[in-house]
Design a protein around this motif. Structure first.
Motif, PDB file in Angstrom:
ATOM      1  N   ILE A  10       0.887  -1.167   0.000  1.00  0.00           N
ATOM      2  CA  ILE A  10       0.000   0.000   0.000  1.00  0.00           C
ATOM      3  C   ILE A  10       0.922   1.212   0.000  1.00  0.00           C
ATOM      4  O   ILE A  10       1.550   1.528   1.016  1.00  0.00           O
ATOM      5  CB  ILE A  10      -0.936   0.010   1.240  1.00  0.00           C
ATOM      6  N   GLU A  36      -0.739   2.127  -5.782  1.00  0.00           N
ATOM      7  CA  GLU A  36      -0.091   3.455  -5.764  1.00  0.00           C
ATOM      8  C   GLU A  36      -0.940   4.391  -6.622  1.00  0.00           C
ATOM      9  O   GLU A  36      -1.171   4.108  -7.792  1.00  0.00           O
ATOM     10  CB  GLU A  36       1.340   3.292  -6.325  1.00  0.00           C
ATOM     11  N   ASP A  38      -0.299   7.311  -7.858  1.00  0.00           N
ATOM     12  CA  ASP A  38       0.423   8.017  -8.917  1.00  0.00           C
ATOM     13  C   ASP A  38       0.923   7.003  -9.944  1.00  0.00           C
ATOM     14  O   ASP A  38       1.946   6.340  -9.742  1.00  0.00           O
ATOM     15  CB  ASP A  38       1.585   8.798  -8.274  1.00  0.00           C
ATOM     16  N   ASN A 120      15.969   1.667   7.069  1.00  0.00           N
ATOM     17  CA  ASN A 120      16.686   2.910   6.752  1.00  0.00           C
ATOM     18  C   ASN A 120      16.967   2.970   5.251  1.00  0.00           C
ATOM     19  O   ASN A 120      16.710   2.008   4.528  1.00  0.00           O
ATOM     20  CB  ASN A 120      17.948   3.079   7.625  1.00  0.00           C
TER      21      ASN A 120
HETATM   22  N1  LIG Z   1      12.913   7.145   3.777  1.00  0.00           N
HETATM   23  C1  LIG Z   1      13.384   6.752   4.971  1.00  0.00           C
HETATM   24  O1  LIG Z   1      14.508   7.004   5.413  1.00  0.00           O
HETATM   25  C2  LIG Z   1      12.505   5.923   5.824  1.00  0.00           C
HETATM   26  C3  LIG Z   1      13.070   5.178   6.844  1.00  0.00           C
HETATM   27  C4  LIG Z   1      12.228   4.415   7.635  1.00  0.00           C
HETATM   28  C5  LIG Z   1      10.880   4.434   7.406  1.00  0.00           C
HETATM   29  N2  LIG Z   1      10.367   5.182   6.409  1.00  0.00           N
HETATM   30  C6  LIG Z   1       8.935   5.186   6.225  1.00  0.00           C
HETATM   31  O2  LIG Z   1       8.631   4.646   4.960  1.00  0.00           O
HETATM   32  C7  LIG Z   1       7.385   5.175   4.558  1.00  0.00           C
HETATM   33  C8  LIG Z   1       7.440   5.446   3.083  1.00  0.00           C
HETATM   34  O3  LIG Z   1       8.489   6.371   2.824  1.00  0.00           O
HETATM   35  P1  LIG Z   1       8.908   6.706   1.327  1.00  0.00           P
HETATM   36  O4  LIG Z   1      10.177   7.487   1.413  1.00  0.00           O
HETATM   37  O5  LIG Z   1       8.842   5.480   0.492  1.00  0.00           O
HETATM   38  O6  LIG Z   1       7.690   7.689   0.932  1.00  0.00           O
HETATM   39  P2  LIG Z   1       7.109   8.022  -0.519  1.00  0.00           P
HETATM   40  O7  LIG Z   1       8.164   7.869  -1.558  1.00  0.00           O
HETATM   41  O8  LIG Z   1       6.386   9.333  -0.415  1.00  0.00           O
HETATM   42  O9  LIG Z   1       6.043   6.859  -0.758  1.00  0.00           O
HETATM   43  C9  LIG Z   1       4.739   6.888  -0.257  1.00  0.00           C
HETATM   44  C10 LIG Z   1       3.831   6.583  -1.425  1.00  0.00           C
HETATM   45  O10 LIG Z   1       2.503   6.377  -0.950  1.00  0.00           O
HETATM   46  C11 LIG Z   1       1.644   6.883  -1.944  1.00  0.00           C
HETATM   47  N3  LIG Z   1       0.297   7.119  -1.450  1.00  0.00           N
HETATM   48  C12 LIG Z   1      -0.251   8.297  -1.045  1.00  0.00           C
HETATM   49  N4  LIG Z   1      -1.554   8.100  -0.709  1.00  0.00           N
HETATM   50  C13 LIG Z   1      -1.829   6.795  -0.907  1.00  0.00           C
HETATM   51  C14 LIG Z   1      -2.997   6.006  -0.764  1.00  0.00           C
HETATM   52  N5  LIG Z   1      -4.146   6.527  -0.327  1.00  0.00           N
HETATM   53  N6  LIG Z   1      -2.927   4.699  -1.065  1.00  0.00           N
HETATM   54  C15 LIG Z   1      -1.773   4.156  -1.502  1.00  0.00           C
HETATM   55  N7  LIG Z   1      -0.630   4.869  -1.667  1.00  0.00           N
HETATM   56  C16 LIG Z   1      -0.652   6.169  -1.375  1.00  0.00           C
HETATM   57  C17 LIG Z   1       2.329   8.150  -2.368  1.00  0.00           C
HETATM   58  O11 LIG Z   1       1.817   8.556  -3.625  1.00  0.00           O
HETATM   59  P3  LIG Z   1       1.845  10.132  -4.004  1.00  0.00           P
HETATM   60  O12 LIG Z   1       3.285  10.511  -4.115  1.00  0.00           O
HETATM   61  O13 LIG Z   1       1.098  10.182  -5.267  1.00  0.00           O
HETATM   62  O14 LIG Z   1       1.182  10.848  -2.856  1.00  0.00           O
HETATM   63  C18 LIG Z   1       3.773   7.725  -2.444  1.00  0.00           C
HETATM   64  O15 LIG Z   1       4.128   7.224  -3.714  1.00  0.00           O
HETATM   65  C19 LIG Z   1       7.130   6.399   5.423  1.00  0.00           C
HETATM   66  O16 LIG Z   1       6.041   6.137   6.287  1.00  0.00           O
HETATM   67  C20 LIG Z   1       8.374   6.587   6.230  1.00  0.00           C
HETATM   68  O17 LIG Z   1       8.076   6.960   7.572  1.00  0.00           O
HETATM   69  C21 LIG Z   1      11.151   5.902   5.592  1.00  0.00           C
END
Ligand SMILES: NC(=O)c1ccc[n+]([C@@H]2O[C@H](COP(=O)([O-])OP(=O)(O)OC[C@H]3O[C@@H](n4cnc5c(N)ncnc54)[C@H](OP(=O)(O)O)[C@@H]3O)[C@@H](O)[C@H]2O)c1
Length: 267
Positions: A10, A36, A38, A120
Motif C-alpha cells: 500500500i 499506488e 500516482d 533505513n
Molecule cells: N525514507 C526513509 O529514510 C525511511 C526510513 C524508515 C521508514 N520510512 C517510512 O517509509 C514510509 C514510506 O516512505 P517513502 O520514502 O517510500 O515515501 P514516498 O516515496 O512518499 O512513498 C509513499 C507513497 O505512498 C503513496 N500514497 C499516497 N496516498 C496513498 C494512498 N491513499 N494509497 C496508496 N498509496 C498512497 C504516495 O503517492 P503520491 O506521491 O502520489 O502521494 C507515495 O508514492 C514512510 O512512512 C516513512 O516513515 C522511511
C-alpha cells in the motif's frame, strides 16, 4: 526462512520500490501487487515483476502480506479504509515512522495481526538495517515472515519491547544522516586545506570505505585500529585531541538521545 505469501504494497514510493527490487531476486519470488495512486510510479515496480493498481482494497484481494509504505501523515485516512477488505489471513507489516502497532490495530478489525518495522535508506541498495517488533495479535511466525520480507534488502534486528523502536529509529533509522553529515564535514575540512572538491571527495571517500571495511574485517575492534594510527605526539593525536575537546562521545550521546526523545514525542 519461510517462503513469502503474495504481497500487497500500500504505497509505491521510494521504500516500496526498493523492497520490490530486492524481492525480485529471491528464489520462489512471491506474487507482488503494488497499490499506488500516482501511475507514473508504476513502471519502476512493473520492471521488477510486480503488478499495479490504484485501488487499495483490490490489492488486499491478492496479497495476504500487506506492507504499509505510505507517509505516516496519510495513515489515519488510508488504514481505516483497509478495514473493509481486511480478513483473518492478512498480516500488516508497517514501515511507518513513529506509528505504533496499537494505533494501527485500532484502525483495523479486532484481532488484526500487525508487525512494525523501522528500515533505513540503504535498503535502496540492499544494505538496509531494519528493526522489527510485533503488535498484540501477531505471532512469532508473523515476525519470521516479516524477517523474510526484509532479508533481501537488509539485515533485521527483532525487539520485543515496542518502546525500543524509538531507540532503533535514533540509531539506525536516522543513522545514515549522521554518516552523510560526517562525510560532508570531512569534505569541507579537506577543501579548507586546499583540495578541490573532487580531490576532497576522493580522499575522504576512499579513506571512509577502506577504513570501514578494515573495521569490519577486524571484528569491529575500533579502539585497537585507532591506536594503531595514533602515535603519541603525532598528527592523528593532534586531530583527535581537537575532537575530544569538543566532547566527541558526549555529542553523539546527546544527539541519539535527542532523536529518541523526538521519536517518543511524535509517537
Ligand atoms: N525514507 C526513509 O529514510 C525511511 C526510513 C524508515 C521508514 N520510512 C517510512 O517509509 C514510509 C514510506 O516512505 P517513502 O520514502 O517510500 O515515501 P514516498 O516515496 O512518499 O512513498 C509513499 C507513497 O505512498 C503513496 N500514497 C499516497 N496516498 C496513498 C494512498 N491513499 N494509497 C496508496 N498509496 C498512497 C504516495 O503517492 P503520491 O506521491 O502520489 O502521494 C507515495 O508514492 C514512510 O512512512 C516513512 O516513515 C522511511
Amino acid at each position: 526462512m519461510p517462503n513469502l505469501p503474495p504481497i500487497a504494497f500500500i504505497g509505491g514510493g521510494n521504500m516500496a520500490s526498493a523492497m520490490v527490487a530486492g524481492l525480485a531476486a529471491v528464489p520462489n519470488r512471491p506474487k507482488i501487487i503494488v497499490s499506488e495512486p500516482d501511475s507514473a510510479k508504476h513502471a519502476a515496480v512493473i520492471a521488477h515483476g510486480a503488478v499495479t493498481t490504484t485501488d487499495n482494497l483490490a490489492a488486499l484481494t491478492i496479497g495476504s502480506l500487506v506492507v504499509l509504505a505510505i507517509k505516516p501523515q496519510m495513515a489515519a485516512q488510508v488504514v481505516p479504509a483497509l478495514a473493509a477488505g481486511w480478513r483473518p489471513h492478512h498480516l500488516l507489516v508497517s514501515i511507518l515512522a513513529g506509528t505504533s502497532t496499537r494505533k494501527l490495530e485500532g484502525w483495523l478489525p479486532p484481532g488484526a495481526r500487525v508487525v512494525r518495522a523501522m528500515p533505513n535508506t540503504p535498503l535502496a541498495i540492499g544494505l538496509g538495517m531494519v528493526g522489527i517488533c510485533r503488535g498484540s495479535a501477531a505471532t512469532e511466525a508473523d515476525l519470521a515472515t516479516a524477517e523474510s520480507l526484509f532479508a533481501p534488502s537488509g539485515t533485521v534486528l527483532k525487539v520485543t519491547d515496542e518502546s525500543r523502536m524509538d531507540a532503533i529509529t535514533a540509531v539506525s533509522g536516522s543513522g545514515p544522516a549522521y554518516f552523510f553529515r560526517f562525510a560532508e564535514a570531512l569534505v569541507d575540512a579537506a577543501m579548507a586545506l586546499g583540495f578541490s572538491r573532487d580531490e576532497a571527495v576522493l580522499l575522504v571517500g576512499r579513506t571512509g570505505s577502506g577504513s570501514w571495511e578494515y573495521l569490519l574485517r577486524s571484528g569491529f575492534d575500533a579502539v585497537r585500529l585507532r591506536q594503531q594510527v595514533t602515535s603519541p605526539g603525532g598528527t592523528t593525536a593532534a586531530a583527535l585531541a581537537e575532537l575530544e575537546k569538543a566532547d566527541f562521545t558526549g555529542i553523539w550521546t546527546r544527539a541519539l538521545q535527542a532523536a529518541e526523545r523526538r521519536g517518543k514525542e511524535l509517537g
